[in-house]
Design a protein around this motif. Sequence first.
Motif, short mmCIF file in Angstrom:
data_model
loop_
_atom_site.label_atom_id
_atom_site.label_comp_id
_atom_site.label_asym_id
_atom_site.label_seq_id
_atom_site.Cartn_x
_atom_site.Cartn_y
_atom_site.Cartn_z
N ASP A 272 0.77 -1.33 -0.19
CA ASP A 272 0.17 -0.18 0.04
C ASP A 272 0.93 1.19 0.10
N VAL A 273 2.08 1.29 0.89
CA VAL A 273 2.73 2.37 0.88
C VAL A 273 3.62 2.60 -0.32
N VAL A 274 4.03 1.47 -1.08
CA VAL A 274 4.86 1.72 -2.13
C VAL A 274 4.09 2.02 -3.41
N ALA A 275 2.71 1.51 -3.49
CA ALA A 275 1.87 2.00 -4.59
C ALA A 275 1.34 3.50 -4.38
N GLN A 276 1.19 3.99 -3.23
CA GLN A 276 0.84 5.51 -2.98
C GLN A 276 2.01 6.45 -3.20
N GLU A 277 3.11 5.80 -2.71
CA GLU A 277 4.33 6.59 -3.16
C GLU A 277 4.64 6.87 -4.63
N GLU A 278 4.21 5.76 -5.46
CA GLU A 278 4.39 5.69 -6.82
C GLU A 278 3.49 7.10 -7.41
N HIS A 279 2.21 6.93 -6.80
CA HIS A 279 1.22 8.03 -7.14
C HIS A 279 1.79 9.35 -6.74
N LEU A 280 2.28 9.52 -5.58
CA LEU A 280 2.89 10.84 -4.96
C LEU A 280 4.21 11.14 -5.82
N SER A 281 4.91 10.29 -6.22
CA SER A 281 6.01 10.56 -6.95
C SER A 281 5.71 11.30 -8.40
N THR A 282 4.70 10.63 -8.92
CA THR A 282 4.22 11.27 -10.31
C THR A 282 3.52 12.66 -10.03
N ASP A 283 2.80 12.93 -8.91
CA ASP A 283 2.05 14.27 -8.71
C ASP A 283 3.31 15.13 -8.37
N TYR A 284 4.27 14.94 -7.50
CA TYR A 284 5.52 15.82 -7.49
C TYR A 284 6.39 16.15 -8.69
N ALA A 285 6.42 15.33 -9.52
CA ALA A 285 6.91 15.67 -11.15
C ALA A 285 6.00 16.80 -11.77
N LYS A 286 4.71 16.33 -11.79
CA LYS A 286 3.90 17.32 -12.29
C LYS A 286 3.80 18.72 -11.85
N ALA A 287 3.77 18.76 -10.48
CA ALA A 287 3.64 19.74 -9.77
C ALA A 287 4.97 20.70 -10.07
N ILE A 288 6.38 19.93 -10.00
CA ILE A 288 7.25 20.84 -10.26
C ILE A 288 7.36 21.36 -11.66
N ASP A 289 6.94 20.65 -12.45
CA ASP A 289 7.02 20.86 -13.97
C ASP A 289 6.19 22.11 -14.02
N HIS A 290 4.84 22.20 -13.49
CA HIS A 290 4.09 23.27 -13.65
C HIS A 290 4.42 24.41 -13.12
N LEU A 291 5.30 24.48 -11.89
CA LEU A 291 5.84 25.72 -11.28
C LEU A 291 6.81 26.30 -11.99
N ARG A 292 7.92 25.30 -12.52
CA ARG A 292 8.91 25.75 -13.31
C ARG A 292 8.34 26.69 -14.54
N ALA A 293 7.23 26.05 -15.36
CA ALA A 293 6.67 26.85 -16.38
C ALA A 293 6.35 27.93 -16.08
N ARG A 294 5.61 28.35 -14.88
CA ARG A 294 5.33 29.64 -14.51
C ARG A 294 6.35 30.37 -13.86
N GLY A 295 7.57 30.02 -13.89
CA GLY A 295 8.83 30.93 -13.75
C GLY A 295 9.41 30.53 -12.14
N TYR A 296 9.06 29.56 -11.42
CA TYR A 296 9.41 29.17 -10.05
C TYR A 296 10.22 28.00 -10.21
N PRO A 297 11.61 28.37 -10.43
CA PRO A 297 12.62 27.00 -10.41
C PRO A 297 12.68 26.35 -8.99
N ALA A 298 12.44 25.31 -8.88
CA ALA A 298 12.32 24.52 -7.48
C ALA A 298 13.88 24.21 -7.17
N GLY A 299 14.31 24.04 -5.93
CA GLY A 299 15.51 23.74 -5.57
C GLY A 299 16.33 25.05 -5.02
N GLY A 300 16.04 26.17 -5.66
CA GLY A 300 16.77 27.49 -5.16
C GLY A 300 15.97 28.38 -4.03
#
Length: 218
Positions: A188-216
């Motif tokens: 259950d943990v592994v499956a939900q973590e896979e879901h979360l990892s995908t959502d993280y990647a989408k959110a980071i791409d969206h924020l970068r597209a709006r001019g907010y580079p993650a990690g700085g």
Amino acid sequence: MEEERPRFLRLRPLEFDLGDLLVQIVAVALGVIAGLAVNAWQDGVHDRVVLRRDLSYLAVEIQDNREQLLGQQPLHRRAGETLDALVASGQRRGGVVTFWEFATTLQQAMPHGYGEFLPETTAWQIAQRDGLTLMPYGDRAELTKLYDVQTRVVELQQAFVDSLFAGARDAGGNFFLATIASSARAHDVVAQEEHLSTDYAKAIDHLRARGYPAGGNP
């Protein structure tokens, strides 16, 4: 002697310049409108500053949480695979898993502990208080979903850890059912973590597209 007649004050008609009155009314109205426009502009500037700050904080927080998650996922997958192997071994022996097997397997799979995923939520709390209402509806919905999934991962992770302690308290001496339960929790943990990892990647791409580079720095 003649009777003195009362004298009446004769008032002159009130005179005013209609044109001058209209000019004064227009001047007052323009002043009010200008004041409102200035206030609206100042509010707009403030809202943009708040929104940019909160999105910057969120970009950094989401990136940091994703990096932590990626570091823990291999350990969690290995725990699930190891428990699966123990379940299969117990099935071949008629559904028997000893305490020693249960404890040794967990020690081998997690020699340094389970590696809990403990994501940060400070930026999200700040955004909920200030900038979240300034975001477009779609952004609010996606971020809310992301942090809901994150919370779910933490809850499932705790349920897995609790299942290990519950198994260790089994007084019957056979930990087969406890192993099955812990294995299911791990998956259950592994499956939900896979879901979360995908959502993280989408959110980071969206924020970068709006001019907010993650990690700085925000």
